[in-house]
Scaffold this active site. Structure first.
Site: not given
Ligand code: UD1
Length: 353
Positions: A43, A71, A93, A97, A137, A162, A166, A192, A231, A310
Site C-alpha cells: 500500500d 505499484i 484493491f 475510487k 463494482s 472511475y 472498472k 454498497n 439527495f 450521476g
Molecule cells: C458510489 C459510486 C459508485 C462507487 C461507490 C463506492 C456514484 C454515483 N456511485 O455508489 O460508483 O462504486 O460509491 O465508492 O457516486 N446519498 C445521500 N447523501 C449523501 C451521500 C449519499 O443521500 O451525503 C445517497 C446517494 O444519493 C445514493 C445513496 O445515498 O442514493 C448511496 O450513495 P453512496 O454511498 O455515495 O454510494 P453510490 O452512489 O451507490
C-alpha cells in the site's frame, strides 16, 4: 524496503493484498489471516494509515507483512516479486475510487487504476503467479434494465472515468487470461459495502468530507457534520429516495477468501469468473437513516435536497449465482451493520481526542 527475509518460513498459502490498509483491503486481510493464510500487503498509504496494521494485529494476533510503495512503479513491483517468490494469489484493491474526483481528473484515474492493474498482470505472467481477484463494482451495470441485476446484465456506458476504469479493467483481465490460461481470475462486483469489523478496531477512514452515505451519517451523528443531505426524494421508489444494496464489509471480505480457495482448489468453471457481491435486498436512503437511528439510538439531523448528478435510481443484486456457485452468502443484517459503523466512528473519535 523489503522486510521479508529467508528466515521467514512459510507454511501457509501466501496472498498479496494490494491496498490492504484500505477499507475493504484491511477487512479482507483479517478474514484471510483468520483462515490461516499469510498476507503481504502493498500500500502506498495515499488514502490509509499505517496504524491500520495494529488494528489487524489486534484482531488476528499477528501482523501481516507490509511493504509501502506505489505499484505504478513497475521496477519496484518486479523487485518485490523477485523477493516474495512464492505468491499463491493476488487480491487487487489498490485504486482511486471517488466518482466526482474522477470526473475532474480523468487522467489521474486512468493512469493509476489501469497502470497498477497492468503492472500486476505483467508480474503474474512473468513470475508465475496463478490466481487473481479483482475488486470491481456494480457501477459497471449503470442503471440496469432489469432488477435484481444478474452477472449477465450488460455494461452500460460509464457515468464517470472511475466507473470506466472498472469496465476497462475487467476487459484487460479477460484479454490477459485468454492468452495466459495458467492464470485464473475472479472479478467481484461490489454493491454498497458498509459497516466495520465488530471489534471496532478497523473500519472506513474517509479523508475529508465523505462522499458515501454511511460515513456521512456516522460523522453527522457524532457532530462533525451539521446535517446529512438526502439527495432526492422524487425517484420512482416506494419512499422516493434512491435504492441500493448495502452489504456488510465483513461479509464482503469473506467472499474474497472463498474466491481464493476456489481458485487454489481449481474449482472454477472458467479462467475468468464474475460474481455479484450484494445481499439481494434494496434499501432506500430514508430506510438507512431510520435503521441507523434505531441501531444507534441517535436522532439524525437530515434535509432532503435535490438529486446528486450521476446517481442511478435503484440497484440491487441478484445473489443466486454467488450463493449457488461461489457458495457464499451475505449474513449480517442491516441494523447490526449500521451499529458496527457507529461503534467504529465512536472509537475513531475517542482515539483522536
Ligand atoms: C458510489 C459510486 C459508485 C462507487 C461507490 C463506492 C456514484 C454515483 N456511485 O455508489 O460508483 O462504486 O460509491 O465508492 O457516486 N446519498 C445521500 N447523501 C449523501 C451521500 C449519499 O443521500 O451525503 C445517497 C446517494 O444519493 C445514493 C445513496 O445515498 O442514493 C448511496 O450513495 P453512496 O454511498 O455515495 O454510494 P453510490 O452512489 O451507490
Amino acid at each position: 524496503m523489503l522486510n521479508f527475509t529467508k528466515k521467514d518460513v512459510l507454511k501457509n498459502k501466501l496472498v498479496l493484498v494490494t491496498g490492504g490498509t484500505g477499507y475493504i483491503g484491511s477487512h479482507t486481510t483479517v478474514e484471510l489471516m483468520n483462515e490461516g493464510y499469510d498476507v503481504v500487503i502493498i500500500d502506498n498509504l495515499s488514502n490509509s494509515e499505517k496504524s491500520v496494521l495494529d488494528g489487524i494485529a489486534g484482531i488476528t494476533g499477528r501482523k501481516p507483512y507490509f511493504e509501502q510503495f506505489d505499484i505504478c512503479d513497475r521496477e519496484k513491483l518486479e523487485n518485490f516479486f523477485k523477493i516474495y517468490k512464492r505468491l499463491d494469489a493476488i487480491i487487487h484493491f489498490a485504486a482511486y475510487k471517488a466518482v466526482g474526483e474522477s470526473v475532474e481528473k480523468p487522467l489521474m484515474y486512468y493512469q493509476n487504476n489501469l497502470t497498477t492493474l497492468m503492472n500486476l498482470l505483467h508480474g503474474m505472467v512473468h513470475f508465475n503467479i496463478p490466481n487473481f481477484v479483482f475488486s470491481s463494482s456494480a457501477t459497471v451495470y449503470g442503471q440496469p434494465d432489469k432488477l435484481p441485476v444478474t452477472e449477465e446484465a450488460p455494461f452500460k456506458p460509464a457515468d464517470s472515468p472511475y466507473g470506466n476504469t472498472k469496465q476497462i479493467a475487467e476487459e484487460i483481465i479477460r484479454d490477459t487470461v485468454k492468452v495466459n490460461p495458467q492464470i485464473k481470475a475472479i472479478s467481484l462486483r461490489y454493491f454498497n459495502p458498509i459497516g466495520a469489523h465488530p471489534s471496532a478496531l478497523i473500519g472506513e477512514l474517509p479523508r475529508g468530507v465523505p462522499n458515501n452515505l454511511v460515513p456521512f451519517i456516522t460523522q453527522t451523528a457524532i457532530g462533525i457534520r451539521d446535517e446529512l443531505k438526502v439527495f432526492g426524494d422524487d425517484y420512482d421508489t416506494p419512499d422516493g429516495t434512491a435504492v441500493r444494496d448495502y452489504i456488510n464489509v465483513v461479509d464482503l471480505a469473506k467472499a474474497h477468501v472463498v474466491s481464493i480457495k476456489r481458485m487454489i482448489e481449481k474449482r472454477g468453471k472458467s479462467n475468468l469468473e464474475v460474481f455479484n457481491l450484494g445481499t439481494g435486498k434494496g434499501s432506500s436512503v430514508m430506510e438507512i437513516v431510520k435503521a441507523f437511528e434505531k441501531a444507534s439510538g441517535v436522532k439524525l439531523n437530515y434535509k432532503i435536497v435535490g438529486r446528486r448528478i450521476g446517481d442511478v435510481e435503484s440497484v440491487y443484486s441478484d445473489t443466486k449465482y454467488a450463493n449457488d456457485e461461489l457458495g457464499w452468502k451475505a449474513e449480517i443484517g442491516l441494523e447490526e451493520t449500521l451499529l458496527s459503523a457507529w461503534n467504529w466512528e465512536k472509537n475513531v473519535r475517542a482515539k483522536k481526542k
